[in-house]
Motif scaffolding. Structure first.
Motif, PDB file in Angstrom:
ATOM      1  N   ARG A 191       0.904  -1.298  -0.052  1.00 54.04           N
ATOM      2  CA  ARG A 191       0.000   0.022   0.002  1.00 54.04           C
ATOM      3  C   ARG A 191       0.869   1.083   0.064  1.00 54.04           C
ATOM      4  N   ARG A 192       0.358   2.159  -1.017  1.00 56.70           N
ATOM      5  CA  ARG A 192       1.105   3.407  -0.722  1.00 56.70           C
ATOM      6  C   ARG A 192       0.296   4.697  -0.252  1.00 56.70           C
ATOM      7  N   THR A 193       1.077   5.522   0.340  1.00 51.13           N
ATOM      8  CA  THR A 193       0.209   6.544   1.093  1.00 51.13           C
ATOM      9  C   THR A 193       0.436   7.653   0.001  1.00 51.13           C
ATOM     10  N   ARG A 194      -0.451   8.191  -0.391  1.00 51.83           N
ATOM     11  CA  ARG A 194      -0.503   9.482  -1.148  1.00 51.83           C
ATOM     12  C   ARG A 194      -0.540  10.880  -0.593  1.00 51.83           C
ATOM     13  N   GLN A 195      -1.232  10.867   0.727  1.00 49.41           N
ATOM     14  CA  GLN A 195      -1.252  12.114   1.350  1.00 49.41           C
ATOM     15  C   GLN A 195      -1.468  11.788   2.535  1.00 49.41           C
ATOM     16  N   VAL A 196      -0.605  12.548   3.573  1.00 51.67           N
ATOM     17  CA  VAL A 196      -0.757  12.493   4.925  1.00 51.67           C
ATOM     18  C   VAL A 196      -1.277  13.858   5.568  1.00 51.67           C
TER      19      VAL A 196
END
Length: 84
Positions: free
Chosen positions: A71-76
């Protein structure tokens, strides 16, 4: 003795790290992950294509090994409250 899947994945990640270091330094020659040889690229563009292929192979292998794509995080988003 055969490598385990985890060792194969680790070797692929070492290869990616070596390729990244070579790309950052501008060197067109990269040692293989097991130090058995070296690969010389003709241009930086060819190195980028090789890196993209290697990242895809790592993701595919890890997905098959662990049962899913990473899973990749696009926005934190961080929220907080100040006491002031």
């Amino acid at each position: 003795m055969a490598d385990t899947p985890e060792q194969k994945l680790a070797a692929m990640r070492v290869q990616l790290a070596k390729l990244d270091r070579a790309m950052a330094s501008g060197v067109l020659t990269v040692e293989q992950a097991d130090n058995a040889g070296r690969t010389t690229y003709r241009s930086y563009a060819e190195m980028r294509l090789a890196r993209a292929d290697l990242v895809r192979r790592i993701n595919d292998f890890a997905g098959a090994l662990y049962g899913g794509a990473p899973r990749r995080t696009r926005q934190v988003v961080m929220t907080g409250r100040s006491g002031w």
